[in-house]
Write an enzyme that holds these catalytic residues in place. Structure first.
Site, PDB file in Angstrom:
ATOM      1  N   THR A   1       0.827  -1.215   0.000  1.00 19.72           N
ATOM      2  CA  THR A   1       0.000   0.000   0.000  1.00 19.72           C
ATOM      3  C   THR A   1       0.858   1.261   0.000  1.00 19.72           C
ATOM      4  O   THR A   1       0.573   2.219  -0.726  1.00 19.72           O
ATOM      5  CB  THR A   1      -0.952  -0.001   1.219  1.00 19.72           C
TER       6      THR A   1
ATOM      7  N   LYS B   1      -0.598  -2.781  13.470  1.00 23.37           N
ATOM      8  CA  LYS B   1      -1.456  -3.604  12.597  1.00 23.37           C
ATOM      9  C   LYS B   1      -0.907  -5.018  12.648  1.00 23.37           C
ATOM     10  O   LYS B   1       0.293  -5.215  12.405  1.00 23.37           O
ATOM     11  CB  LYS B   1      -1.361  -3.054  11.169  1.00 23.37           C
TER      12      LYS B   1
ATOM     13  N   GLU C   1     -11.675  -4.071  12.911  1.00 28.03           N
ATOM     14  CA  GLU C   1     -12.001  -3.280  11.709  1.00 28.03           C
ATOM     15  C   GLU C   1     -12.637  -4.114  10.601  1.00 28.03           C
ATOM     16  O   GLU C   1     -11.944  -4.702   9.771  1.00 28.03           O
ATOM     17  CB  GLU C   1     -10.721  -2.598  11.164  1.00 28.03           C
TER      18      GLU C   1
ATOM     19  N   LYS D   1     -13.680  -0.220  14.515  1.00 29.02           N
ATOM     20  CA  LYS D   1     -13.283   0.673  13.415  1.00 29.02           C
ATOM     21  C   LYS D   1     -14.087   0.312  12.174  1.00 29.02           C
ATOM     22  O   LYS D   1     -13.668  -0.519  11.365  1.00 29.02           O
ATOM     23  CB  LYS D   1     -11.775   0.542  13.163  1.00 29.02           C
TER      24      LYS D   1
ATOM     25  N   SER E   1     -11.497   6.090   6.836  1.00 25.65           N
ATOM     26  CA  SER E   1     -11.986   7.050   5.840  1.00 25.65           C
ATOM     27  C   SER E   1     -12.332   6.357   4.521  1.00 25.65           C
ATOM     28  O   SER E   1     -13.196   6.839   3.781  1.00 25.65           O
ATOM     29  CB  SER E   1     -10.994   8.203   5.640  1.00 25.65           C
TER      30      SER E   1
ATOM     31  N   SER F   1     -10.089   7.169  12.847  1.00 24.28           N
ATOM     32  CA  SER F   1      -8.821   6.450  12.742  1.00 24.28           C
ATOM     33  C   SER F   1      -8.490   6.459  11.254  1.00 24.28           C
ATOM     34  O   SER F   1      -8.514   5.435  10.589  1.00 24.28           O
ATOM     35  CB  SER F   1      -8.983   5.025  13.276  1.00 24.28           C
TER      36      SER F   1
HETATM   37  P1  13P Z   1      -8.245   4.817   5.413  1.00 23.61           P
HETATM   38  O1  13P Z   1      -8.716   5.884   6.389  1.00 23.61           O
HETATM   39  O2  13P Z   1      -7.355   5.373   4.358  1.00 23.61           O
HETATM   40  O3  13P Z   1      -9.378   4.003   4.901  1.00 23.61           O
HETATM   41  O4  13P Z   1      -7.298   3.850   6.224  1.00 23.61           O
HETATM   42  C1  13P Z   1      -7.700   3.397   7.451  1.00 23.61           C
HETATM   43  C2  13P Z   1      -7.098   2.080   7.720  1.00 23.61           C
HETATM   44  O5  13P Z   1      -6.443   1.903   8.705  1.00 23.61           O
HETATM   45  C3  13P Z   1      -7.340   0.973   6.786  1.00 23.61           C
HETATM   46  O6  13P Z   1      -6.985  -0.231   7.387  1.00 23.61           O
END
Ligand code: 13P
Length: 370
Positions: free
Chosen positions: A62, A130, A210, A252, A294, A322
Protein backbone atom coordinates in the site's frame (compact mmCIF):
# COMPACT_ATOMS: atom_id res chain seq x y z
CA UNK A 1 -11.94 -6.34 36.24
CA UNK A 2 -11.43 -10.04 35.55
CA UNK A 3 -12.89 -12.52 33.16
CA UNK A 4 -14.65 -15.58 34.50
CA UNK A 5 -16.31 -18.65 33.13
CA UNK A 6 -19.15 -20.28 35.08
CA UNK A 7 -18.03 -23.02 37.46
CA UNK A 8 -21.00 -23.52 39.76
CA UNK A 9 -23.15 -26.49 38.72
CA UNK A 10 -26.10 -24.39 39.91
CA UNK A 11 -25.35 -21.55 37.59
CA UNK A 12 -28.49 -20.61 35.66
CA UNK A 13 -26.21 -20.23 32.68
CA UNK A 14 -24.44 -23.57 33.00
CA UNK A 15 -25.58 -24.76 29.60
CA UNK A 16 -24.56 -21.52 28.08
CA UNK A 17 -20.98 -20.91 29.01
CA UNK A 18 -20.35 -17.80 26.98
CA UNK A 19 -20.96 -15.18 29.61
CA UNK A 20 -18.47 -12.89 31.23
CA UNK A 21 -18.84 -11.51 34.76
CA UNK A 22 -17.03 -8.40 35.73
CA UNK A 23 -15.47 -8.64 39.16
CA UNK A 24 -18.52 -8.75 41.43
CA UNK A 25 -16.80 -11.41 43.47
CA UNK A 26 -19.09 -14.19 42.28
CA UNK A 27 -17.70 -17.68 42.50
CA UNK A 28 -16.37 -18.55 39.10
CA UNK A 29 -13.50 -20.32 37.53
CA UNK A 30 -10.73 -17.93 36.69
CA UNK A 31 -10.06 -18.13 32.98
CA UNK A 32 -7.17 -15.87 32.24
CA UNK A 33 -5.66 -12.93 34.07
CA UNK A 34 -5.85 -10.33 31.40
CA UNK A 35 -5.16 -6.79 32.27
CA UNK A 36 -8.60 -5.62 31.29
CA UNK A 37 -8.40 -2.41 33.32
CA UNK A 38 -5.27 -1.32 31.42
CA UNK A 39 -6.79 -2.16 28.05
CA UNK A 40 -9.98 -0.38 28.97
CA UNK A 41 -8.08 2.76 29.90
CA UNK A 42 -6.08 2.54 26.65
CA UNK A 43 -9.35 2.37 24.72
CA UNK A 44 -10.72 5.37 26.60
CA UNK A 45 -7.52 7.38 26.15
CA UNK A 46 -7.60 6.77 22.41
CA UNK A 47 -11.12 8.21 22.16
CA UNK A 48 -10.61 11.04 24.66
CA UNK A 49 -12.60 14.16 23.74
CA UNK A 50 -11.06 16.06 20.83
CA UNK A 51 -8.73 13.21 19.93
CA UNK A 52 -8.49 10.46 17.37
CA UNK A 53 -6.11 8.00 15.74
CA UNK A 54 -3.70 8.39 12.85
CA UNK A 55 -3.57 5.18 10.79
CA UNK A 56 -0.02 5.07 9.41
CA UNK A 57 0.09 1.29 9.08
CA UNK A 58 0.18 0.98 5.31
CA UNK A 59 1.64 -2.38 4.34
CA UNK A 60 4.63 -2.49 1.97
CA UNK A 61 2.30 -2.86 -1.01
CA UNK A 62 0.00 0.00 0.00
CA UNK A 63 2.76 2.48 0.83
CA UNK A 64 4.35 1.68 -2.53
CA UNK A 65 1.07 2.70 -4.19
CA UNK A 66 0.88 5.93 -2.15
CA UNK A 67 4.52 6.82 -2.91
CA UNK A 68 4.01 6.09 -6.59
CA UNK A 69 1.31 8.77 -6.68
CA UNK A 70 3.97 11.37 -5.75
CA UNK A 71 6.78 9.80 -7.77
CA UNK A 72 8.78 8.52 -4.79
CA UNK A 73 10.43 5.10 -4.68
CA UNK A 74 9.34 2.88 -1.79
CA UNK A 75 12.73 2.23 -0.20
CA UNK A 76 13.09 1.45 3.50
CA UNK A 77 14.79 4.83 4.03
CA UNK A 78 12.04 6.76 2.22
CA UNK A 79 9.39 4.99 4.27
CA UNK A 80 11.31 5.78 7.45
CA UNK A 81 11.81 9.44 6.48
CA UNK A 82 8.12 9.85 5.66
CA UNK A 83 6.97 8.30 8.93
CA UNK A 84 9.45 10.46 10.87
CA UNK A 85 7.97 13.53 9.22
CA UNK A 86 4.49 12.46 10.35
CA UNK A 87 5.36 11.50 13.92
CA UNK A 88 7.61 14.53 14.55
CA UNK A 89 4.90 17.00 13.52
CA UNK A 90 4.93 19.72 16.19
CA UNK A 91 1.77 19.66 18.33
CA UNK A 92 0.47 16.42 16.79
CA UNK A 93 -0.44 15.10 20.24
CA UNK A 94 -3.01 17.89 20.69
CA UNK A 95 -5.46 16.08 18.43
CA UNK A 96 -3.91 12.64 17.85
CA UNK A 97 -4.15 10.14 20.69
CA UNK A 98 -2.67 7.10 18.97
CA UNK A 99 -0.85 5.99 15.84
CA UNK A 100 -1.21 2.58 14.18
CA UNK A 101 2.14 1.37 12.86
CA UNK A 102 3.23 -1.33 10.43
CA UNK A 103 5.65 -4.02 11.66
CA UNK A 104 8.64 -2.41 9.94
CA UNK A 105 7.82 1.05 11.35
CA UNK A 106 7.49 -0.20 14.93
CA UNK A 107 11.16 -1.20 14.71
CA UNK A 108 12.44 2.00 13.09
CA UNK A 109 14.09 5.10 14.55
CA UNK A 110 14.11 8.84 13.86
CA UNK A 111 17.24 10.27 12.23
CA UNK A 112 18.62 11.27 15.67
CA UNK A 113 18.38 7.63 16.82
CA UNK A 114 15.19 7.99 18.88
CA UNK A 115 13.00 4.91 18.38
CA UNK A 116 9.66 5.88 16.81
CA UNK A 117 7.87 4.41 19.83
CA UNK A 118 9.73 6.89 22.07
CA UNK A 119 9.15 9.79 19.69
CA UNK A 120 5.42 9.10 19.80
CA UNK A 121 5.38 8.77 23.57
CA UNK A 122 7.11 12.16 23.85
CA UNK A 123 4.22 13.59 21.85
CA UNK A 124 1.78 11.97 24.28
CA UNK A 125 0.72 9.52 21.57
CA UNK A 126 0.04 5.81 22.17
CA UNK A 127 1.73 3.43 19.68
CA UNK A 128 -0.28 0.58 18.19
CA UNK A 129 0.35 -2.09 15.57
CA UNK A 130 -1.46 -3.60 12.60
CA UNK A 131 -1.21 -7.36 13.10
CA UNK A 132 -3.13 -8.87 10.20
CA UNK A 133 -1.19 -10.10 7.19
CA UNK A 134 -3.49 -8.71 4.56
CA UNK A 135 -6.24 -10.23 2.47
CA UNK A 136 -6.32 -13.26 0.17
CA UNK A 137 -9.03 -14.55 -2.17
CA UNK A 138 -11.62 -16.54 -0.21
CA UNK A 139 -11.54 -20.05 -1.66
CA UNK A 140 -14.78 -20.97 -3.42
CA UNK A 141 -16.13 -17.42 -3.33
CA UNK A 142 -15.03 -15.45 -6.37
CA UNK A 143 -14.59 -11.73 -5.71
CA UNK A 144 -14.50 -12.12 -1.92
CA UNK A 145 -11.64 -11.85 0.53
CA UNK A 146 -10.48 -13.28 3.81
CA UNK A 147 -7.89 -11.69 6.07
CA UNK A 148 -4.93 -13.87 7.05
CA UNK A 149 -2.50 -13.73 9.96
CA UNK A 150 -3.88 -15.87 12.79
CA UNK A 151 -1.14 -18.52 12.60
CA UNK A 152 1.58 -17.66 15.11
CA UNK A 153 -0.25 -14.49 16.12
CA UNK A 154 0.12 -15.21 19.85
CA UNK A 155 3.92 -15.24 19.53
CA UNK A 156 3.97 -12.10 17.39
CA UNK A 157 1.79 -10.30 19.92
CA UNK A 158 4.20 -11.15 22.73
CA UNK A 159 6.99 -9.54 20.71
CA UNK A 160 4.90 -6.44 19.99
CA UNK A 161 4.32 -5.99 23.71
CA UNK A 162 8.10 -6.00 24.22
CA UNK A 163 8.55 -3.50 21.39
CA UNK A 164 6.20 -1.08 23.16
CA UNK A 165 2.88 -1.44 21.32
CA UNK A 166 -0.21 -0.90 23.47
CA UNK A 167 -2.95 -1.76 21.02
CA UNK A 168 -3.54 -3.76 17.84
CA UNK A 169 -5.60 -3.60 14.67
CA UNK A 170 -6.99 -6.23 12.27
CA UNK A 171 -8.79 -5.28 9.06
CA UNK A 172 -11.38 -7.41 7.27
CA UNK A 173 -12.55 -6.38 3.82
CA UNK A 174 -16.09 -6.89 2.54
CA UNK A 175 -16.83 -6.15 -1.10
CA UNK A 176 -20.26 -5.26 -2.48
CA UNK A 177 -21.01 -6.53 -5.99
CA UNK A 178 -23.41 -8.73 -7.93
CA UNK A 179 -24.36 -11.55 -5.54
CA UNK A 180 -21.82 -10.54 -2.90
CA UNK A 181 -21.11 -10.35 -0.06
CA UNK A 182 -22.15 -13.88 0.84
CA UNK A 183 -22.99 -14.86 4.39
CA UNK A 184 -20.02 -17.23 4.33
CA UNK A 185 -17.63 -14.36 3.64
CA UNK A 186 -19.14 -12.17 6.36
CA UNK A 187 -19.01 -15.05 8.83
CA UNK A 188 -15.47 -16.17 8.03
CA UNK A 189 -14.18 -12.62 8.44
CA UNK A 190 -16.17 -12.04 11.64
CA UNK A 191 -14.72 -15.25 13.05
CA UNK A 192 -11.15 -14.21 12.22
CA UNK A 193 -11.73 -10.76 13.75
CA UNK A 194 -12.99 -12.36 16.96
CA UNK A 195 -10.07 -14.78 17.20
CA UNK A 196 -7.70 -11.88 16.67
CA UNK A 197 -9.44 -9.77 19.33
CA UNK A 198 -9.42 -12.62 21.88
CA UNK A 199 -5.72 -13.32 21.31
CA UNK A 200 -4.93 -9.65 21.51
CA UNK A 201 -6.72 -9.17 24.83
CA UNK A 202 -5.03 -12.26 26.18
CA UNK A 203 -1.69 -10.63 25.34
CA UNK A 204 -2.79 -7.41 27.08
CA UNK A 205 -3.10 -5.44 23.84
CA UNK A 206 -6.34 -3.52 23.29
CA UNK A 207 -7.78 -4.67 19.93
CA UNK A 208 -9.24 -2.40 17.26
CA UNK A 209 -11.70 -4.51 15.29
CA UNK A 210 -12.00 -3.28 11.71
CA UNK A 211 -14.62 -4.78 9.41
CA UNK A 212 -14.55 -2.54 6.33
CA UNK A 213 -17.42 -2.70 3.87
CA UNK A 214 -15.84 -1.05 0.84
CA UNK A 215 -17.42 1.98 -0.79
CA UNK A 216 -16.13 0.82 -4.20
CA UNK A 217 -18.95 0.15 -6.65
CA UNK A 218 -22.18 1.67 -7.90
CA UNK A 219 -24.40 0.51 -5.01
CA UNK A 220 -26.91 2.85 -3.41
CA UNK A 221 -26.36 3.98 0.17
CA UNK A 222 -29.25 1.75 1.31
CA UNK A 223 -27.32 -1.31 0.21
CA UNK A 224 -24.17 -0.13 1.99
CA UNK A 225 -26.37 0.28 5.08
CA UNK A 226 -27.84 -3.25 4.85
CA UNK A 227 -24.48 -4.91 4.34
CA UNK A 228 -22.78 -2.92 7.11
CA UNK A 229 -25.53 -3.79 9.61
CA UNK A 230 -25.25 -7.49 8.70
CA UNK A 231 -21.45 -7.44 8.91
CA UNK A 232 -21.42 -5.70 12.30
CA UNK A 233 -24.08 -7.97 13.80
CA UNK A 234 -22.07 -11.05 12.84
CA UNK A 235 -18.88 -9.48 14.19
CA UNK A 236 -20.45 -8.84 17.61
CA UNK A 237 -21.95 -12.35 17.67
CA UNK A 238 -18.48 -13.80 17.13
CA UNK A 239 -16.87 -11.43 19.65
CA UNK A 240 -19.42 -12.69 22.19
CA UNK A 241 -18.72 -16.34 21.30
CA UNK A 242 -15.01 -15.72 21.78
CA UNK A 243 -15.49 -13.95 25.15
CA UNK A 244 -13.99 -10.71 24.00
CA UNK A 245 -14.47 -7.96 26.61
CA UNK A 246 -16.32 -5.23 24.75
CA UNK A 247 -15.23 -2.58 27.26
CA UNK A 248 -11.63 -3.17 26.28
CA UNK A 249 -11.86 -2.82 22.50
CA UNK A 250 -12.65 -0.24 19.84
CA UNK A 251 -14.67 -0.73 16.66
CA UNK A 252 -13.28 0.67 13.42
CA UNK A 253 -16.09 0.54 10.86
CA UNK A 254 -16.74 2.22 7.54
CA UNK A 255 -19.17 5.11 7.45
CA UNK A 256 -22.37 4.32 5.54
CA UNK A 257 -22.11 6.18 2.23
CA UNK A 258 -23.15 5.87 -1.41
CA UNK A 259 -21.00 3.63 -3.60
CA UNK A 260 -18.26 5.68 -5.28
CA UNK A 261 -19.82 5.15 -8.72
CA UNK A 262 -23.45 5.44 -7.66
CA UNK A 263 -25.23 8.11 -9.71
CA UNK A 264 -27.05 9.38 -6.62
CA UNK A 265 -24.64 10.55 -3.97
CA UNK A 266 -26.21 10.86 -0.51
CA UNK A 267 -25.87 14.18 1.31
CA UNK A 268 -23.66 14.60 4.36
CA UNK A 269 -26.75 14.60 6.56
CA UNK A 270 -28.16 11.40 5.03
CA UNK A 271 -24.85 9.57 5.35
CA UNK A 272 -24.45 10.70 8.96
CA UNK A 273 -28.00 9.67 9.87
CA UNK A 274 -27.75 6.28 8.19
CA UNK A 275 -24.37 5.57 9.77
CA UNK A 276 -25.78 6.33 13.22
CA UNK A 277 -28.86 4.19 12.57
CA UNK A 278 -26.64 1.33 11.45
CA UNK A 279 -24.42 1.57 14.53
CA UNK A 280 -27.40 1.74 16.91
CA UNK A 281 -28.78 -1.47 15.42
CA UNK A 282 -25.57 -3.42 15.69
CA UNK A 283 -23.05 -2.02 18.20
CA UNK A 284 -23.45 -2.77 21.93
CA UNK A 285 -23.29 0.25 24.23
CA UNK A 286 -20.44 -1.38 26.18
CA UNK A 287 -18.00 -0.56 23.39
CA UNK A 288 -16.25 2.66 24.48
CA UNK A 289 -15.66 4.07 21.04
CA UNK A 290 -16.21 3.90 17.32
CA UNK A 291 -13.20 5.11 15.31
CA UNK A 292 -14.11 5.40 11.65
CA UNK A 293 -11.84 4.59 8.73
CA UNK A 294 -11.99 7.05 5.84
CA UNK A 295 -12.10 4.37 3.13
CA UNK A 296 -11.41 6.53 0.09
CA UNK A 297 -13.61 9.52 0.95
CA UNK A 298 -11.94 12.85 0.33
CA UNK A 299 -10.28 14.33 3.39
CA UNK A 300 -12.89 17.07 3.85
CA UNK A 301 -15.80 14.70 3.19
CA UNK A 302 -14.65 12.34 5.94
CA UNK A 303 -14.34 15.30 8.33
CA UNK A 304 -17.80 16.62 7.39
CA UNK A 305 -19.41 13.24 7.99
CA UNK A 306 -17.75 12.82 11.37
CA UNK A 307 -18.72 16.36 12.33
CA UNK A 308 -22.35 15.84 11.36
CA UNK A 309 -22.62 12.63 13.36
CA UNK A 310 -21.24 14.32 16.45
CA UNK A 311 -23.60 17.27 15.92
CA UNK A 312 -26.69 15.12 15.46
CA UNK A 313 -27.06 13.14 18.60
CA UNK A 314 -25.76 11.67 21.78
CA UNK A 315 -24.56 8.14 21.30
CA UNK A 316 -23.43 5.57 23.88
CA UNK A 317 -19.99 5.44 22.24
CA UNK A 318 -17.45 8.14 21.52
CA UNK A 319 -17.49 8.82 17.77
CA UNK A 320 -13.97 9.42 16.56
CA UNK A 321 -11.61 8.83 13.67
CA UNK A 322 -8.82 6.45 12.74
CA UNK A 323 -8.11 7.86 9.32
CA UNK A 324 -5.29 6.90 6.99
CA UNK A 325 -5.78 8.68 3.69
CA UNK A 326 -8.08 11.41 5.03
CA UNK A 327 -5.33 12.55 7.42
CA UNK A 328 -2.25 11.90 5.31
CA UNK A 329 -3.24 12.75 1.73
CA UNK A 330 -2.46 16.51 1.86
CA UNK A 331 0.79 15.89 3.76
CA UNK A 332 1.92 13.27 1.25
CA UNK A 333 1.19 15.63 -1.64
CA UNK A 334 3.12 18.49 -0.02
CA UNK A 335 6.11 16.30 0.84
CA UNK A 336 6.83 14.78 -2.59
CA UNK A 337 9.87 13.07 -1.10
CA UNK A 338 11.79 16.35 -0.75
CA UNK A 339 13.28 17.23 2.68
CA UNK A 340 12.67 20.92 1.86
CA UNK A 341 8.92 20.25 2.03
CA UNK A 342 8.86 18.62 5.48
CA UNK A 343 7.54 21.72 7.24
CA UNK A 344 4.76 22.24 4.70
CA UNK A 345 3.79 18.56 4.94
CA UNK A 346 3.70 18.73 8.74
CA UNK A 347 1.54 21.86 8.59
CA UNK A 348 -0.87 20.00 6.28
CA UNK A 349 -1.08 17.01 8.64
CA UNK A 350 -1.51 19.23 11.69
CA UNK A 351 -4.32 21.08 9.95
CA UNK A 352 -6.27 17.91 9.08
CA UNK A 353 -5.78 16.57 12.58
CA UNK A 354 -7.15 19.85 14.01
CA UNK A 355 -10.17 19.80 11.69
CA UNK A 356 -11.00 16.24 12.72
CA UNK A 357 -10.45 17.13 16.35
CA UNK A 358 -13.08 19.88 15.95
CA UNK A 359 -15.38 17.36 14.23
CA UNK A 360 -15.23 15.21 17.38
CA UNK A 361 -17.54 17.72 19.04
CA UNK A 362 -19.45 18.89 15.96
CA UNK A 363 -17.50 22.16 15.90
CA UNK A 364 -15.87 21.82 12.48
CA UNK A 365 -16.72 24.52 9.94
CA UNK A 366 -15.75 24.81 6.30
CA UNK A 367 -14.04 28.17 7.10
CA UNK A 368 -11.38 26.15 8.89
CA UNK A 369 -10.19 24.96 5.47
CA UNK A 370 -9.16 28.46 4.41
P1 13P B 1 -8.24 4.82 5.41
O1 13P B 1 -8.72 5.88 6.39
O2 13P B 1 -7.36 5.37 4.36
O3 13P B 1 -9.38 4.00 4.90
O4 13P B 1 -7.30 3.85 6.22
C1 13P B 1 -7.70 3.40 7.45
C2 13P B 1 -7.10 2.08 7.72
O5 13P B 1 -6.44 1.90 8.71
C3 13P B 1 -7.34 0.97 6.79
O6 13P B 1 -6.98 -0.23 7.39
Amino acid sequence: MKKFAPSSPHSPLEDWPQYVIFDYGEPGKFVVDMNLADMESTARALVAPGKGILAADESSGTIEKRFKSIGVASTEENRRAYRELLFATPGLGESISGVILFDETLRQKASDGTPFVELLKKQGIVPGIKVDKGTKALAGFPGEKITEGLDGLGERLAEYVKLGARFTKWRAVITIGPGIPTRTCLQANAHALARFAALSQEAGLMPIVEPEVLMDGAHAIEWHFEVTVAALKLVFEELFEHRVALEAMLLKPNMVVSGKDCPRQASVKEAAEMTLRCLRQAVPAAVPGVVFLSGGQSDTQATEHLNEMNRLDNTPWQLSFSFGRALQAPALKSWKGDPKNIKAAQTALHHRARCNSAARSGKYESEMER
